[in-house]
Motif scaffolding. Structure first.
Motif, PDB file in Angstrom:
ATOM      1  N   GLU A   1      10.969  10.113  10.072  1.00 26.49           N
ATOM      2  CA  GLU A   1      12.279   9.700   9.557  1.00 26.49           C
ATOM      3  C   GLU A   1      12.251   9.385   8.058  1.00 26.49           C
ATOM      4  OE1 GLU A   1      10.357   6.126  11.690  1.00 26.49           O
ATOM      5  OE2 GLU A   1      10.629   8.280  12.022  1.00 26.49           O
ATOM      6  N   SER A   2      11.042   9.229   7.486  1.00 26.52           N
ATOM      7  CA  SER A   2      10.916   8.971   6.045  1.00 26.52           C
ATOM      8  C   SER A   2      10.806  10.252   5.228  1.00 26.52           C
ATOM      9  CB  SER A   2       9.689   8.097   5.763  1.00 26.52           C
ATOM     10  OG  SER A   2       9.814   6.835   6.376  1.00 26.52           O
ATOM     11  N   HIS A   3      10.595  11.383   5.873  1.00 23.56           N
ATOM     12  CA  HIS A   3      10.378  12.629   5.136  1.00 23.56           C
ATOM     13  C   HIS A   3      11.536  13.011   4.220  1.00 23.56           C
ATOM     14  CE1 HIS A   3       7.069  14.103   8.148  1.00 23.56           C
ATOM     15  NE2 HIS A   3       6.738  13.006   7.503  1.00 23.56           N
ATOM     16  N   PRO A   4      12.809  12.903   4.664  1.00 20.70           N
ATOM     17  CA  PRO A   4      13.894  13.261   3.729  1.00 20.70           C
ATOM     18  C   PRO A   4      13.851  12.459   2.439  1.00 20.70           C
ATOM     19  CG  PRO A   4      14.736  13.133   5.966  1.00 20.70           C
ATOM     20  CD  PRO A   4      13.336  12.593   6.008  1.00 20.70           C
ATOM     21  N   LYS A   5      13.583  11.157   2.538  1.00 20.30           N
ATOM     22  CA  LYS A   5      13.548  10.326   1.339  1.00 20.30           C
ATOM     23  C   LYS A   5      12.370  10.710   0.437  1.00 20.30           C
ATOM     24  CE  LYS A   5      14.835   6.133   1.727  1.00 20.30           C
ATOM     25  NZ  LYS A   5      14.957   4.692   2.072  1.00 20.30           N
ATOM     26  N   ILE A   6      11.204  10.968   1.019  1.00 14.89           N
ATOM     27  CA  ILE A   6      10.038  11.328   0.210  1.00 14.89           C
ATOM     28  C   ILE A   6      10.266  12.646  -0.511  1.00 14.89           C
ATOM     29  CG2 ILE A   6       7.586  11.917   0.277  1.00 14.89           C
ATOM     30  CD1 ILE A   6       8.199   8.953   0.679  1.00 14.89           C
ATOM     31  N   PHE A   7      10.811  13.630   0.190  1.00 11.06           N
ATOM     32  CA  PHE A   7      11.027  14.927  -0.449  1.00 11.06           C
ATOM     33  C   PHE A   7      12.171  14.889  -1.455  1.00 11.06           C
ATOM     34  CE2 PHE A   7       8.524  16.657   3.179  1.00 11.06           C
ATOM     35  CZ  PHE A   7       7.527  17.234   2.408  1.00 11.06           C
TER      36      PHE A   7
ATOM     37  N   THR B   1       0.829  -1.202   0.000  1.00 12.60           N
ATOM     38  CA  THR B   1       0.000   0.000   0.000  1.00 12.60           C
ATOM     39  C   THR B   1       0.866   1.254   0.000  1.00 12.60           C
ATOM     40  OG1 THR B   1      -1.757  -1.144   1.166  1.00 12.60           O
ATOM     41  CG2 THR B   1      -1.806   1.243   1.212  1.00 12.60           C
ATOM     42  N   ARG B   2       1.940   1.245   0.849  1.00 11.78           N
ATOM     43  CA  ARG B   2       2.817   2.400   0.920  1.00 11.78           C
ATOM     44  C   ARG B   2       3.553   2.602  -0.410  1.00 11.78           C
ATOM     45  NH1 ARG B   2       5.000   4.441   5.528  1.00 11.78           N
ATOM     46  NH2 ARG B   2       2.948   4.006   6.412  1.00 11.78           N
TER      47      ARG B   2
ATOM     48  N   VAL C   1       0.844  10.711   6.844  1.00  9.23           N
ATOM     49  CA  VAL C   1       0.951   9.276   6.570  1.00  9.23           C
ATOM     50  C   VAL C   1       2.336   8.718   6.864  1.00  9.23           C
ATOM     51  CG1 VAL C   1       0.803   7.511   4.765  1.00  9.23           C
ATOM     52  CG2 VAL C   1      -0.892   9.365   4.853  1.00  9.23           C
ATOM     53  N   TYR C   2       3.391   9.439   6.507  1.00 13.82           N
ATOM     54  CA  TYR C   2       4.737   8.898   6.613  1.00 13.82           C
ATOM     55  C   TYR C   2       5.373   9.264   7.949  1.00 13.82           C
ATOM     56  CZ  TYR C   2       4.531   7.983   1.575  1.00 13.82           C
ATOM     57  OH  TYR C   2       4.183   7.519   0.337  1.00 13.82           O
ATOM     58  N   PRO C   3       6.120   8.354   8.551  1.00 15.45           N
ATOM     59  CA  PRO C   3       6.851   8.707   9.771  1.00 15.45           C
ATOM     60  C   PRO C   3       7.903   9.780   9.474  1.00 15.45           C
ATOM     61  CG  PRO C   3       7.559   6.557   8.951  1.00 15.45           C
ATOM     62  CD  PRO C   3       6.365   6.956   8.133  1.00 15.45           C
TER      63      PRO C   3
ATOM     64  N   SER D   1      11.970  21.503   2.629  1.00 11.46           N
ATOM     65  CA  SER D   1      10.643  20.882   2.711  1.00 11.46           C
ATOM     66  C   SER D   1      10.525  20.049   3.979  1.00 11.46           C
ATOM     67  CB  SER D   1      10.402  19.995   1.482  1.00 11.46           C
ATOM     68  OG  SER D   1      10.427  20.747   0.291  1.00 11.46           O
ATOM     69  N   VAL D   2      11.565  19.281   4.278  1.00 11.50           N
ATOM     70  CA  VAL D   2      11.562  18.455   5.488  1.00 11.50           C
ATOM     71  C   VAL D   2      11.453  19.334   6.729  1.00 11.50           C
ATOM     72  CG1 VAL D   2      12.930  16.854   6.878  1.00 11.50           C
ATOM     73  CG2 VAL D   2      12.892  16.609   4.390  1.00 11.50           C
ATOM     74  N   LEU D   3      12.248  20.398   6.785  1.00  6.00           N
ATOM     75  CA  LEU D   3      12.244  21.282   7.948  1.00  6.00           C
ATOM     76  C   LEU D   3      10.900  21.971   8.140  1.00  6.00           C
ATOM     77  CD1 LEU D   3      15.808  22.860   7.678  1.00  6.00           C
ATOM     78  CD2 LEU D   3      14.957  21.396   9.518  1.00  6.00           C
ATOM     79  N   THR D   4      10.224  22.291   7.041  1.00 12.94           N
ATOM     80  CA  THR D   4       8.914  22.941   7.155  1.00 12.94           C
ATOM     81  C   THR D   4       7.941  22.070   7.938  1.00 12.94           C
ATOM     82  OG1 THR D   4       9.222  24.169   5.097  1.00 12.94           O
ATOM     83  CG2 THR D   4       6.962  23.876   5.855  1.00 12.94           C
ATOM     84  N   LEU D   5       7.918  20.781   7.655  1.00  9.12           N
ATOM     85  CA  LEU D   5       7.030  19.882   8.401  1.00  9.12           C
ATOM     86  C   LEU D   5       7.522  19.678   9.825  1.00  9.12           C
ATOM     87  CD1 LEU D   5       6.051  17.152   5.774  1.00  9.12           C
ATOM     88  CD2 LEU D   5       4.910  19.302   6.338  1.00  9.12           C
ATOM     89  N   GLU D   6       8.836  19.606  10.017  1.00 12.02           N
ATOM     90  CA  GLU D   6       9.366  19.436  11.375  1.00 12.02           C
ATOM     91  C   GLU D   6       9.016  20.625  12.267  1.00 12.02           C
ATOM     92  OE1 GLU D   6      13.510  18.660  11.545  1.00 12.02           O
ATOM     93  OE2 GLU D   6      13.344  16.636  10.721  1.00 12.02           O
ATOM     94  N   LEU D   7       8.982  21.805  11.685  1.00  8.23           N
ATOM     95  CA  LEU D   7       8.725  23.023  12.450  1.00  8.23           C
ATOM     96  C   LEU D   7       7.238  23.365  12.531  1.00  8.23           C
ATOM     97  CD1 LEU D   7      11.690  25.129  11.045  1.00  8.23           C
ATOM     98  CD2 LEU D   7      11.463  24.298  13.384  1.00  8.23           C
ATOM     99  N   SER D   8       6.384  22.472  12.047  1.00 10.07           N
ATOM    100  CA  SER D   8       4.939  22.706  12.045  1.00 10.07           C
ATOM    101  C   SER D   8       4.266  21.864  13.115  1.00 10.07           C
ATOM    102  CB  SER D   8       4.334  22.355  10.678  1.00 10.07           C
ATOM    103  OG  SER D   8       4.891  23.146   9.656  1.00 10.07           O
ATOM    104  N   SER D   9       3.474  22.507  13.952  1.00  9.69           N
ATOM    105  CA  SER D   9       2.656  21.768  14.909  1.00  9.69           C
ATOM    106  C   SER D   9       1.487  21.110  14.171  1.00  9.69           C
ATOM    107  CB  SER D   9       2.124  22.728  15.977  1.00  9.69           C
ATOM    108  OG  SER D   9       3.184  23.305  16.705  1.00  9.69           O
TER     109      SER D   9
END
Length: 440
Positions: free
Chosen positions: A124-130, A2-3, A120-122, A360-368
């Motif tokens: 730690e997966s954000h760098p790879k997705i972006f 599915t992923r 959806v993604y953990p 892009s990764v940092l934007t999500l990390e810095l978002s509540s």
């Protein structure tokens, strides 16, 4: 499984939005000539950009309030409808209407995809997705021109628009399968007043960017008026302190705008300089851009595997962007070997590949929770508007300096150096308070 289907669908949609952006730029001269609309040529681009700014702002807040599913599928439907309308156009006005709908829909999709990644993604997966998203934007720039040229020459320009909806439906079906059972319905933000006002500021921002674009050919009054409008409107759409690169999310958004603005303003002048001033063929001039696209993709791959730290990605990437622009600027002088253009843009592309997806990764990390959409929309609005401003100002300098290539590269180098100062100002701790100013 599915992923895998979800990731494939996400990347496919990003690629299609990117391909259509490049395809329209290549096909538009033929389109305008056949439809008798050369006087509306610029509006076909600026209109789509204006609609995209509004769609980005609306889509970000919509995704936070209702979840990414509604803006994603609404955006995909609008993207397809706009393409069909443009492909069936019998006049330039009809084509522009299609471009407006297409730009609005594509913007909704782009913002919603960021929120899907956050939901959806953990982490730690954000760098790879972006990194995959960045590659999905870069690859069409390498293969797109040849494909579009073949389609226009054999099937006609209409199929540049009409073929993409079929591919979009296929990508959507893959994405629909991947999203089954995922947490993409329901919002995480509380309703807040001021959305209509924010959309109004988005419209005004688009108007200001359009004025700057139209004023870049020497109509300096329009350029100045557009800049004033942007200075009033744009801060209402960005995190508080972005224009002064305050630490945290504001510096992330500022660096994205500075890096992309410097890169694209420098890149658009490269073929003209290499062909007209250094005597290269269009094919050889194009190889310089291809080299930058390849290293952008490679560096994005490295970022996705977290080979370097975030700080190294941003600072080292910013250094590479500045050095590459400096070297390319040197090529404008006859005494410098033209061969330097190739490693110059290879270095610049590598820097962008490190910087762009990391932000892009940092934007999500810095978002509540509940802020991912509005912050992602701020990132994309800032990127788009900074790029328009950079291209408009450097184009005006080029005209004022009488084909002043050196002026273009001096201005973009200055932007890159400011980005180098901004790069270390990010922070990885989450922010608890809403990051975007002027929400009410």
């Amino acid at each position: 499984m599915t992923r895998t289907s979800l990731t494939a669908g996400l990347v496919a949609l990003v690629s299609l939005v990117a391909f259509e952006y490049i395809a329209v730029a290549i096909a538009m001269p033929v389109v305008a000539r056949e439809l008798g609309g050369l006087h509306l040529y610029g509006l076909a681009f600026s209109g789509a950009m204006a609609a995209a700014v509004v769609g980005t702002v609306l889509g970000g807040r919509w995704a936070d309030l209702r979840g990414p599913s509604a803006p994603l599928w609404s955006g995909a439907a609008a993207f397809i409808a706009g393409l069909v309308l443009a492909g069936a156009a019998q006049s330039m006005e009809m084509l522009i209407a299609g471009r407006l709908v297409q730009g609005f829909g594509g913007a909704l999709v782009s913002v919603a995809l960021y929120v899907v990644v956050a939901r959806v993604y953990p982490e730690e997966s954000h760098p790879k997705i972006f990194s995959l998203f960045a590659t999905a934007w870069v690859v069409p720039s390498m293969v797109g021109p040849a494909i579009v040229g073949l389609v226009v020459d054999t099937l006609g320009w209409r199929w540049v628009f009409l073929s993409v909806p079929v591919l979009t439906v296929i990508a959507g079906l893959m994405l629909l399968r991947g999203l089954a059972g995922q947490p993409v319905t329901g919002g995480q933000a509380e309703p807040a007043p001021g959305l209509a006002r924010k959309v109004g500021w988005a419209v005004l921002t688009a108007v200001g960017a359009g004025l700057m674009q139209y004023g870049s050919d020497g109509r300096f009054l329009l350029l100045v008026v557009g800049l004033v409008v942007l200075l009033v409107a744009l801060p209402r759409l960005l995190p508080a302190g972005t224009l002064r690169a305050a630490r945290g999310l504001p510096s992330v958004v500022a660096l994205r705008g500075l890096a992309t603005g410097a890169f694209f303003a420098a890149e658009v002048i490269i073929p003209l300089m290499l062909i007209n001033e250094r005597g290269l063929s269009p094919l050889l001039a194009g190889f310089a851009l291809t080299g930058g696209a390849l290293t952008w993709s490679f560096a994005s791959w490295l970022q996705g595997r977290e080979v370097f730290s975030r700080r190294t990605n941003l600072f080292g990437g910013s250094v590479a962007i500045a050095l590459g622009i400096l070297f390319m600027g040197a090529v404008t002088f006859d005494g410098v070997p033209v061969a330097l253009a190739y490693p110059a843009w290879v270095v610049t592309g590598f820097g962008m590949g490190l910087v762009y997806p990391t932000l892009s990764v940092l934007t999500l990390e810095l978002s509540s929770p509940g802020e991912e959409g509005v912050n992602s929309s701020a990132l994309q609005v800032g990127e788009s508007v900074f790029s328009v401003v950079a291209v408009a100002i450097t184009s005006a300098l080029f005209v004022a300096a009488d084909s002043g290539y050196w002026a273009v590269y001096a201005a973009t180098l200055l932007m890159a150096l400011v980005g180098l100062w901004v790069a270390p100002r990010f922070q990885t701790a989450r922010v608890a308070a809403p990051a975007v100013a002027h929400m009410s």
